[in-house]
Write an enzyme that holds these catalytic residues in place. Structure first.
Site, mmCIF file in Angstrom:
data_model
loop_
_atom_site.group_PDB
_atom_site.id
_atom_site.type_symbol
_atom_site.label_atom_id
_atom_site.label_comp_id
_atom_site.label_asym_id
_atom_site.label_seq_id
_atom_site.Cartn_x
_atom_site.Cartn_y
_atom_site.Cartn_z
ATOM 1 N N HIS A 1 -3.447 -5.217 -0.066
ATOM 2 C CA HIS A 1 -2.906 -5.753 1.182
ATOM 3 C C HIS A 1 -2.887 -7.284 1.111
ATOM 4 C CE1 HIS A 1 -2.785 -2.104 3.801
ATOM 5 N NE2 HIS A 1 -3.644 -1.668 2.895
ATOM 6 N N CYS B 1 0.836 -1.195 0.000
ATOM 7 C CA CYS B 1 0.000 0.000 0.000
ATOM 8 C C CYS B 1 0.875 1.252 0.000
ATOM 9 C CB CYS B 1 -0.966 -0.038 1.186
ATOM 10 S SG CYS B 1 -2.353 1.115 1.033
ATOM 11 N N GLU C 1 -1.489 -9.374 2.957
ATOM 12 C CA GLU C 1 -1.482 -10.036 4.270
ATOM 13 C C GLU C 1 -2.860 -10.508 4.693
ATOM 14 O OE1 GLU C 1 -1.704 -5.529 5.301
ATOM 15 O OE2 GLU C 1 -0.945 -6.833 3.709
#
Length: 649
Positions: free
Chosen positions: A618, A486, A620
Site C-alpha cells: 500500500h 493490493c 498510500e
C-alpha cells in the site's frame, strides 16, 4: 531480594495450609494480607502499577515533556484529528520533536476488523499496527513513523487489565474502573509520550526538514486526541484518567484544547450561534476538565462579538478562542493558527523554556515564536499556496466498492493530492462503484473513460471484483495511466492471465474456492495465513521489496531496495510468473522472506503502455505532503505528460 522471594514462597505454602477450607478441598486458598509479602510479590512482577505510574509521571516532569490533549464537542467528525495534527506542525516549526496518540473509545482491540463503510479506512503502520485513519493525518503532518501503541482503544486497555487480573497482578483486589482501568490508561499515555520516534519514513526517506537529528529519539511533545464527543458514555474512563493525569504531572505540563462547533443560522441575515459550544464546555467542566484553548469550527471566521460572548460563558480567555473556519485546503489550518498566535500562547501555557516570558499570562503574550521566519513555516506556506495555484486540471478515477463512504480511501486520496501538488495540477477524483461496471452500465463506463488516469485500490469480498477486472481491461486497452494497489494488482494479474494466458477461468482463491490447482489459481491464500482468526493475522507492516534494474518502478524510487507497508492474506501464485513474464507482464518487484518468494510489483513496458503499474503493498500509507510516494507521483506525471505539459522539473 533472595530473602523476599523465600518469604513469599513460605507465605504461599502457609496460605495453602492455614487458609484452605477443610470442608471444600476445591476452594482456592486465600493469601496473607501481610504488606511485606504483597510488596515482595509486586517486586517479582516489576513493581506495583501505582509505583510505575508515579515513576512515569515524575520522569515526564523531570524531562520537561508536555502533553496536549485535544477533545471534541457537539458532534463527531468535527476536525479533532486535523486540529491536533496542525498544532503538532506548530511545535515542529518551533523545533520540538512531536509524537501523537489517538484514543478510540470503542471496544474493538484495533481497527483491523472494522468495516470501511462504518469506520473508514484502516491505516497500517510500519510495525503492522492496524489503526484509526487519524494516525495517517499525524504521520503526514508530523513526518513521523508512529507505532501500534499510538492508537489506544477501550478493547486494548480492558484486554490489558483483564490479563493482569488473570495472572494475579492485582493481588486479589477488586478490579475496578477507578483506579485500575484509569491507572492503566495513564500509564499507556505516559509510555507513548516517551517512546522514541523517527522523523523519516523507512519506505520513502521523507525527512522532517525542520530538524537535523533524524535518528530515533524521545519526543518532547505528545499530541493526544480523545476520539468521539465529550459526554459519550464509552469515553468516561478516559476522561477520568486524563483528569487524574493532569493532577499527577502538573498544570504546566499538560493543557487541553477543545474543538467545538459554532453554526450559522438565519436567512437572509445569518448569525453565529454560541449555545452549542457553551453547553459543550459546560459538559467538559462537569467531567472535571477545563479547556485552555477553544477551537471553533464554522463556515466563516469567528466574529469579535461572538468571541467575547464565548469567553464570558466558558471562562476561556478571549485571545485563546481560535477561529478554525473553512479554508481552501487543510494545509492552511496551521497557518491560520499562527495568524491567531496559538503557537505563542501554547509556548507560554506549557512553559516551554525556549520561548517563555516571565510574569505574563498565556493569553497575553505577543508572538513569541516568530514562526513566519522558520524554514518549515515557509515550506508549509509554499505547500498551501501551490494547492491553490495549479497549472492544469486532472481527473483520476477511483474504481472501488466503498465509494459511498468518504473516508474509506482517505490515504489514497491524500497520496493523489500530494502528487497533484508536486506536479502542479488541480485534482478531481471521480469515484466509480466497481459493481456498476459488472452490469454493463454504459453511463458508468462512459464516466470512467473520460478520466485521465485510474486507481484501483485494495478491498475485501467478491462484490464488484469483476467490475474492477473490466475497468483494468479498459485501462490497458485504452492506454489510460493505471495504478493497482493490493487487490487492484491481483485483479490486474488475473485480467492479464485471462486475456493473454489462455486462462479464461483464472481467478482468486479468495472468491472462488474450487479452483483447479496449476490451471486457474492465479491468486492464492498465503501459506502462513490464519483462516480462523481475523484480527491481526494478515501480512502486515513494512516489508522489503527488491526492484529489478532498468524497470520503471526502480527508476521512480531511485533505489533497488524499498520498504513499503502491507495488508493482505492472498498473493499472486508464483508458479505463473514465468509464463506471464513471457507474455509481457513484468514482475519487477519481489520479496524473499521465510515463506518463499513473493510478487510485489508488476508493470508493462513503456512501449506497450504509458503507465501500467500494480503493487501488492500500500504505497498510500507512506506518502507525505513534502515527499509524495513515487508510484502516485509517476501516475500524475504521466497524466500531465499526456496532456502536453512539461514534466521534466
Amino acid at each position: 531480594m533472595i530473602q523476599r522471594v523465600i518469604l513469599l514462597l513460605l507465605s504461599i505454602i502457609s496460605g495453602f495450609i492455614v487458609n484452605a477450607n477443610p470442608q471444600d478441598h476445591l476452594a482456592p486458598p486465600t493469601f496473607s494480607a501481610d504488606p511485606v509479602v504483597e510488596n515482595a510479590f509486586r517486586e517479582l512482577r516489576g513493581g506495583s502499577s501505582a509505583q510505575i505510574l508515579d515513576d512515569l509521571a515524575q520522569e515526564l516532569i523531570d524531562y520537561n515533556r508536555k502533553l496536549v490533549v485535544v477533545t471534541g464537542g457537539v458532534l463527531s467528525g468535527i476536525g479533532k484529528g486535523v486540529t491536533a495534527s496542525s498544532i503538532g506542525v506548530l511545535f515542529r516549526a518551533m523545533g520540538y520533536r512531536v509524537t501523537a496518540l489517538k484514543i478510540d473509545p470503542y471496544l474493538n482491540v484495533d481497527a483491523g476488523t472494522m468495516s470501511p463503510f462504518e469506520h473508514g479506512e484502516v491505516f497500517v503502520l510500519d510495525d503492522g499496527g492496524e489503526t484509526d485513519l487519524d494516525l495517517g493525518n499525524y504521520e503526514r503532518f508530523l513526518s513521523v513513523c508512529l507505532t501500534k501503541n499510538s492508537n489506544l482503544s477501550t478493547g486494548k486497555i480492558y484486554q490489558q487489565v483483564i490479563e493482569k487480573e488473570r495472572v494475579g497482578d492485582y493481588l486479589g483486589k477488586t478490579v475496578q474502573v477507578v483506579p485500575h482501568v484509569s491507572d492503566a490508561i495513564q500509564e499507556w499515555v505516559l509510555q507513548v509520550a516517551k517512546a522514541p520516534i523517527t522523523h523519516f519514513s523507512k519506505a520513502t526517506g521523507a525527512t522532517d526538514t525542520s530538524r537535523q537529528d533524524n535518528d530515533s529519539m524521545e519526543p518532547e511533545i505528545c499530541m493526544l486526541e480523545l476520539g468521539g464527543t465529550l459526554g459519550d458514555i464509552e469515553s468516561m474512563p478516559f476522561v477520568e484518567a486524563l483528569r487524574q493525569l493532569q493532577e499527577k504531572v502538573g498544570y504546566k505540563n499538560m493543557c487541553f484544547v477543545h474543538v467545538s462547533l459554532v453554526p450559522v443560522l438565519g436567512s437572509p441575515i445569518s448569525e453565529q450561534k454560541t449555545k452549542p459550544t457553551q453547553h459543550s464546555v459546560k459538559m467538559m467542566m462537569q467531567l472535571g476538565l477545563r479547556p485552555d484553548f477553544l477551537c471553533c469550527r464554522g463556515k466563516e471566521m469567528l466574529e469579535d462579538g461572538v468571541r467575547k460572548k464565548l469567553a464570558l460563558f466558558t471562562s476561556v480567555p478571549e485571545q485563546a478562542i481560535i477561529s478554525l473556519h473553512d479554508v481552501s485546503n487543510i494545509y492552511r489550518v496551521p497557518l491560520m493558527m499562527v495568524e491567531q498566535n496559538l503557537c505563542g500562547m501554547l509556548a507560554q501555557r506549557l512553559r516551554l523554556p525556549k520561548y517563555r516570558r516571565q510574569g505574563l499570562k498565556y493569553n497575553a503574550v505577543p508572538d513569541l515564536c516568530e514562526l513566519k521566519n522558520s524554514k518549515l513555516f515557509r515550506e508549509w506556506t509554499q505547500l498551501a499556496n501551490s494547492v491553490d495555484q495549479p497549472e492544469n486540471d486532472c481527473t483520476i478515477a477511483m474504481v472501488g466498492k466503498y465509494c459511498n463512504q468518504g473516508d474509506a480511501y482517505l490515504s489514497v486520496v491524500k497520496a493523489l493530492t500530494h502528487a497533484s501538488i508536486a506536479t502542479k495540477q488541480k485534482l478531481k477524483i471521480e469515484f466509480i462503484d466497481s459493481s456498476e461496471l459488472e452490469g454493463g452500465k454504459e453511463e458508468t463506463m462512459s464516466r470512467l473513460l473520460k478520466c485521465d488516469g485510474m486507481v484501483v485500490p485494495g478491498g475485501f469480498g467478491s462484490r464488484g471484483f469483476e467490475g474492477k477486472i473490466n475497468a483494468i481491461r479498459k485501462a490497458r486497452e485504452e492506454k489510460i495511466p493505471f495504478l493497482g494497489i493490493c487487490l487492484g494488482m491481483q485483479a490486474a494479474v488475473i485480467e492479464y492471465a485471462r486475456s493473454f494466458g489462455n486462462m479464461p477461468a483464472a481467478h482468486s482463491a479468495e472468491f472462488q474456492k474450487n479452483l483447479t490447482e496449476g490451471k486457474d489459481d492465479v491468486v492464492i491464500f498465503m501459506p502462513e495465513g490464519d483462516r480462523k482468526r481475523m484480527g491481526g493475522t494478515m501480512r502486515l507492516g513494512a516489508r522489503e521489496t527488491i526492484l529489478r534494474d532498468e524497470s520503471l518502478v526502480r527508476k521512480l524510487y531511485g533505489h533497488e531496495r524499498i520498504m513499503e507497508r502491507h495488508r493482505h492474506r492472498y498473493e499472486v501464485n508464483p508458479i505463473y510468473t514465468s509464463k506471464l513474464e513471457k507474455l509481457g507482464l513484468k514482475f519487477v518487484g519481489k520479496n524473499t522472506d521465510s515463506s518463499g518468494e513473493r510478487m510485489e510489483v508488476i508493470e508493462l513496458d513503456n512501449d506497450v503502455h504509458p503507465y501500467f503499474v500494480g503493487a501488492q503493498f500500500h504505497p498510500e500509507f507512506t506518502s507525505r505532503p513534502e515527499k509524495p510516494n513515487p508510484l502516485f507521483l509517476g501516475l500524475l506525471k504521466t497524466v500531465k505528460k499526456q496532456k502536453g505539459f512539461d514534466v521534466s522539473s
